[in-house]
Motif scaffolding. Structure first.
Motif, mmCIF file in Angstrom:
data_model
loop_
_atom_site.group_PDB
_atom_site.id
_atom_site.type_symbol
_atom_site.label_atom_id
_atom_site.label_comp_id
_atom_site.label_asym_id
_atom_site.label_seq_id
_atom_site.Cartn_x
_atom_site.Cartn_y
_atom_site.Cartn_z
ATOM 1 N N ILE A 169 8.313 -28.922 11.015
ATOM 2 C CA ILE A 169 9.662 -28.371 10.922
ATOM 3 C C ILE A 169 9.645 -26.974 11.536
ATOM 4 O O ILE A 169 8.867 -26.119 11.116
ATOM 5 C CB ILE A 169 10.129 -28.278 9.460
ATOM 6 N N VAL A 170 10.483 -26.742 12.528
ATOM 7 C CA VAL A 170 10.609 -25.421 13.137
ATOM 8 C C VAL A 170 11.847 -24.749 12.563
ATOM 9 O O VAL A 170 12.948 -25.303 12.602
ATOM 10 C CB VAL A 170 10.704 -25.513 14.665
ATOM 11 N N ILE A 171 11.662 -23.557 12.007
ATOM 12 C CA ILE A 171 12.746 -22.767 11.427
ATOM 13 C C ILE A 171 12.892 -21.492 12.251
ATOM 14 O O ILE A 171 11.900 -20.811 12.514
ATOM 15 C CB ILE A 171 12.440 -22.424 9.960
ATOM 16 N N VAL A 172 14.108 -21.174 12.661
ATOM 17 C CA VAL A 172 14.345 -20.003 13.502
ATOM 18 C C VAL A 172 15.206 -19.008 12.737
ATOM 19 O O VAL A 172 16.304 -19.344 12.279
ATOM 20 C CB VAL A 172 15.038 -20.402 14.817
ATOM 21 N N ASP A 173 14.701 -17.789 12.583
ATOM 22 C CA ASP A 173 15.441 -16.734 11.893
ATOM 23 C C ASP A 173 15.169 -15.395 12.563
ATOM 24 O O ASP A 173 14.038 -15.108 12.965
ATOM 25 C CB ASP A 173 15.017 -16.629 10.421
ATOM 26 N N SER A 174 16.181 -14.559 12.642
ATOM 27 C CA SER A 174 15.976 -13.211 13.155
ATOM 28 C C SER A 174 15.099 -12.415 12.194
ATOM 29 O O SER A 174 15.263 -12.525 10.971
ATOM 30 C CB SER A 174 17.321 -12.497 13.303
ATOM 31 N N PHE A 175 14.180 -11.636 12.750
ATOM 32 C CA PHE A 175 13.343 -10.676 12.015
ATOM 33 C C PHE A 175 12.331 -11.331 11.070
ATOM 34 O O PHE A 175 11.236 -10.827 10.893
ATOM 35 C CB PHE A 175 14.207 -9.677 11.223
ATOM 36 N N GLY A 176 12.688 -12.437 10.428
ATOM 37 C CA GLY A 176 11.768 -13.097 9.511
ATOM 38 C C GLY A 176 11.546 -12.301 8.240
ATOM 39 O O GLY A 176 12.381 -11.503 7.827
ATOM 40 N N SER A 177 10.405 -12.541 7.608
ATOM 41 C CA SER A 177 10.036 -11.826 6.384
ATOM 42 C C SER A 177 8.553 -11.535 6.411
ATOM 43 O O SER A 177 7.745 -12.444 6.642
ATOM 44 C CB SER A 177 10.364 -12.653 5.140
ATOM 45 N N PRO A 178 8.155 -10.283 6.162
ATOM 46 C CA PRO A 178 6.731 -9.944 6.202
ATOM 47 C C PRO A 178 5.946 -10.508 5.018
ATOM 48 O O PRO A 178 4.723 -10.514 5.039
ATOM 49 C CB PRO A 178 6.745 -8.412 6.159
ATOM 50 N N THR A 179 6.653 -11.001 4.007
ATOM 51 C CA THR A 179 5.974 -11.490 2.794
ATOM 52 C C THR A 179 6.149 -12.992 2.602
ATOM 53 O O THR A 179 5.940 -13.510 1.511
ATOM 54 C CB THR A 179 6.523 -10.754 1.550
ATOM 55 N N ILE A 180 6.514 -13.704 3.665
ATOM 56 C CA ILE A 180 6.876 -15.102 3.489
ATOM 57 C C ILE A 180 5.723 -15.948 2.950
ATOM 58 O O ILE A 180 5.934 -16.823 2.095
ATOM 59 C CB ILE A 180 7.441 -15.700 4.799
ATOM 60 N N GLN A 181 4.496 -15.726 3.415
ATOM 61 C CA GLN A 181 3.387 -16.545 2.932
ATOM 62 C C GLN A 181 3.131 -16.291 1.444
ATOM 63 O O GLN A 181 2.989 -17.238 0.661
ATOM 64 C CB GLN A 181 2.112 -16.260 3.743
ATOM 65 N N HIS A 182 3.082 -15.040 1.064
ATOM 66 C CA HIS A 182 2.870 -14.699 -0.345
ATOM 67 C C HIS A 182 3.996 -15.252 -1.216
ATOM 68 O O HIS A 182 3.755 -15.839 -2.282
ATOM 69 C CB HIS A 182 2.784 -13.185 -0.515
ATOM 70 N N ASP A 183 5.230 -15.076 -0.762
ATOM 71 C CA ASP A 183 6.362 -15.518 -1.565
ATOM 72 C C ASP A 183 6.376 -17.032 -1.724
ATOM 73 O O ASP A 183 6.705 -17.551 -2.797
ATOM 74 C CB ASP A 183 7.669 -15.042 -0.929
ATOM 75 N N LEU A 184 6.024 -17.744 -0.665
ATOM 76 C CA LEU A 184 5.966 -19.200 -0.748
ATOM 77 C C LEU A 184 4.893 -19.641 -1.740
ATOM 78 O O LEU A 184 5.088 -20.599 -2.507
ATOM 79 C CB LEU A 184 5.693 -19.801 0.626
ATOM 80 N N GLU A 185 3.766 -18.950 -1.744
ATOM 81 C CA GLU A 185 2.694 -19.322 -2.669
ATOM 82 C C GLU A 185 3.089 -19.087 -4.126
ATOM 83 O O GLU A 185 2.765 -19.892 -5.010
ATOM 84 C CB GLU A 185 1.426 -18.550 -2.319
ATOM 85 N N VAL A 186 3.817 -17.999 -4.388
ATOM 86 C CA VAL A 186 4.317 -17.765 -5.754
ATOM 87 C C VAL A 186 5.325 -18.849 -6.132
ATOM 88 O O VAL A 186 5.304 -19.390 -7.241
ATOM 89 C CB VAL A 186 4.956 -16.370 -5.871
ATOM 90 N N PHE A 187 6.199 -19.177 -5.204
ATOM 91 C CA PHE A 187 7.189 -20.240 -5.389
ATOM 92 C C PHE A 187 6.493 -21.565 -5.703
ATOM 93 O O PHE A 187 6.846 -22.264 -6.657
ATOM 94 C CB PHE A 187 8.019 -20.340 -4.110
ATOM 95 N N ASP A 188 5.496 -21.896 -4.909
ATOM 96 C CA ASP A 188 4.761 -23.149 -5.113
ATOM 97 C C ASP A 188 4.072 -23.187 -6.465
ATOM 98 O O ASP A 188 4.088 -24.216 -7.161
ATOM 99 C CB ASP A 188 3.725 -23.338 -4.003
ATOM 100 N N GLN A 189 3.449 -22.087 -6.836
ATOM 101 C CA GLN A 189 2.732 -22.042 -8.110
ATOM 102 C C GLN A 189 3.686 -22.261 -9.280
ATOM 103 O O GLN A 189 3.347 -22.956 -10.251
ATOM 104 C CB GLN A 189 2.007 -20.708 -8.263
ATOM 105 N N GLN A 190 4.863 -21.680 -9.190
ATOM 106 C CA GLN A 190 5.844 -21.823 -10.264
ATOM 107 C C GLN A 190 6.223 -23.286 -10.492
ATOM 108 O O GLN A 190 6.379 -23.732 -11.627
ATOM 109 C CB GLN A 190 7.100 -21.012 -9.931
ATOM 110 N N TRP A 191 6.360 -24.032 -9.394
ATOM 111 C CA TRP A 191 6.880 -25.390 -9.501
ATOM 112 C C TRP A 191 5.814 -26.460 -9.317
ATOM 113 O O TRP A 191 6.139 -27.655 -9.330
ATOM 114 C CB TRP A 191 8.001 -25.597 -8.464
ATOM 115 N N GLY A 192 4.568 -26.065 -9.151
ATOM 116 C CA GLY A 192 3.500 -27.054 -9.006
ATOM 117 C C GLY A 192 3.537 -27.788 -7.685
ATOM 118 O O GLY A 192 3.152 -28.957 -7.599
#
Length: 460
Positions: free
Chosen positions: A108-131
């Motif tokens: 899946i290719v997602i296109v966004d301006s500027f992005g987020s410098p914490t996206i990997q960390h935030d995704l991992e916290v998100f994943d941990q919360q929901w298993g």
């Protein structure tokens, strides 16, 4: 959104706009406009087309240390709030996961301006919360992407959009590879943002990287230079990425908008007082994803049928294009669309009263759990569904619309397409379209039962 309680609208397709959600205490947040303009005759200041994330914003400016169950959100905040696990249940995706259909082998290719410098960390916290199993997001910087500034409203607005896109595409297709393309769209007047995005998409397609492209941005058709004179070249000259996608069997999605049947003018602040549409959602080579409102209990079970997203904060975009004629695949719904391309094609959860939990830490003053809604929630959710179907099919699905309209001719128990017949997408002063039996300009063909739909689209 043009009026209180929601501000800064949202535009998909030709003017996809940031959906600013009402903050607790009746304070509305809005993201700044990102100027993009088509080139005009030499010597003239180029007009600005406002490019916005389709939905960025939060219910509360204050972060929460943990997400709340739906029942508690209703009591404390006054809206419904949902986790990715509730969406999985609501869309009947769990049977697919048990069959090993997880998006594995698909990108899946997602296109966004500027992005987020914490996206990997935030995704991992998100994943941990929901298993949910972790994945490594591949970040591609396209162009001169500026250093992220957490005090810049443009940067944080797009970072919120980036977070929503990545977390919910991954939540639906946990084993799909995610490529996040960050573009350096400047706010400077006269600097174009859409060409950068189209260039980035074309490059990913030519490199063989994309199976499905998720776009939570756009701009109102009417704001493109020449539109009022019937000259659509400033818009149609940008279609090259979608033409490339069609040639390589890549599925392209775009959010239909968050301002109902209207959208934002070139100033990025005021809504048109009549019906308009936006690009890329209106493009016939793109699958337009509209918005519904789900009413779920704490476990994700429905307590009422889905209806058109239209709450105090926004409404799902939809209507007819002022640029594109009716494509062949909409011949069967010509009584609804007339001679023009109609949007959306399909719809998923987008309501703010039914918002999605996201985890964000790109702004050090607002680290934690937030709520976001809009059709740029619906779009990455549907991108995950497409990845599931592509895995099952064993190949890319390519242009999806002809499949959708063909499947809609079959009974729902075979197609997995579920009609939405309640609600309308009126917004601000513009009377919108009413949901009805069959195709309509509020939710398109309707929404989906994931297990049935994925098998039907994959032909297996």
């Amino acid at each position: 959104m043009g009026t209180s309680p929601a501000t800064a609208g949202t535009r998909r397709s030709a003017s996809v706009r940031a959906l600013a959600l009402l903050a607790v205490g009746a304070t509305a947040l809005s993201t700044g406009s990102l100027g993009s303009a088509a080139v005009t005759a030499a010597g003239h200041r180029p007009p600005v087309v406002h490019l916005r994330p389709a939905s960025a914003g939060h219910i509360s400016t204050a972060s929460r240390v943990a997400p709340l169950p739906t029942s508690q959100c209703v009591t404390e905040i006054g809206i419904h709030c949902y986790s990715p696990l509730q969406y999985r249940t609501a869309y009947n995706l769990d049977p697919l996961y048990r069959q090993g259909i997880t998006g594995k082998g698909r990108t899946i290719v997602i296109v966004d301006s500027f992005g987020s410098p914490t996206i990997q960390h935030d995704l991992e916290v998100f994943d941990q919360q929901w298993g949910i199993p972790d994945t490594q997001v591949e970040v591609v910087k396209w162009g001169n992407v500026p250093v992220f500034d957490p005090t810049n409203a443009d940067h944080t607005g797009w970072a919120g959009e980036t977070t929503l896109d990545v977390e919910y595409a991954h939540a639906v297709a946990p084993d799909a590879h995610i490529v996040l393309v960050e573009t350096g769209v400047a706010e400077t007047e006269g600097v174009t943002g859409l060409p950068e995005m189209m260039d980035a998409e074309r490059a990913q397609i030519r490199a063989g990287r994309a199976d499905v492209i998720s776009q939570s941005f756009g701009a109102t058709e009417n704001t493109f230079p020449g539109y009022d004179k019937g000259d659509f070249r400033s818009l149609t000259d940008l279609r090259y990425a979608f033409q490339e996608a069609a040639a390589h069997n890549v599925t392209v999605l775009a959010a239909s908008g968050d301002a109902g049947a209207t959208d934002y003018q070139a100033d990025g602040e005021n809504l048109y007082p009549y019906k308009v549409n936006s690009w890329p959602s209106s493009d016939p080579l793109v699958t337009s994803v509209g918005g519904t409102q789900l009413t779920l209990d704490d476990s994700g079970g429905r307590t009422a049928p889905d209806q058109v997203w239209h709450d105090a904060y926004g409404a799902g975009g939809g209507g007819t294009s002022g640029v594109f004629d009716r494509p062949w695949y909409q011949t069967g719904v010509a009584k609804v669309t007339g001679n023009h391309r109609g949007t959306p094609d399909i719809s998923m959860s987008a309501a703010v009263d039914g918002a999605a939990w996201t985890y964000e830490s790109y702004d050090p003053t607002r680290v934690g759990w937030h709520l976001t809604g809009g059709t740029s929630e619906a779009t990455p959710i549907f991108s995950g569904v497409v990845a599931l179907a592509a895995q099952l099919a064993g190949h890319r699905l390519g242009q999806l619309n002809w499949r959708l309209y063909g499947l809609a001719l079959a009974p729902s128990q075979f197609s997995g397409i579920v009609d939405v017949t309640a609600g309308d997408n009126s917004w601000d002063t513009v009377t919108g379209y009413q949901a009805a039996k069959g195709y309509d300009l509020a939710t398109g063909l309707g929404t989906i039962d994931g297990a049935r739909f994925v098998h039907a689209v994959a032909g297996r």
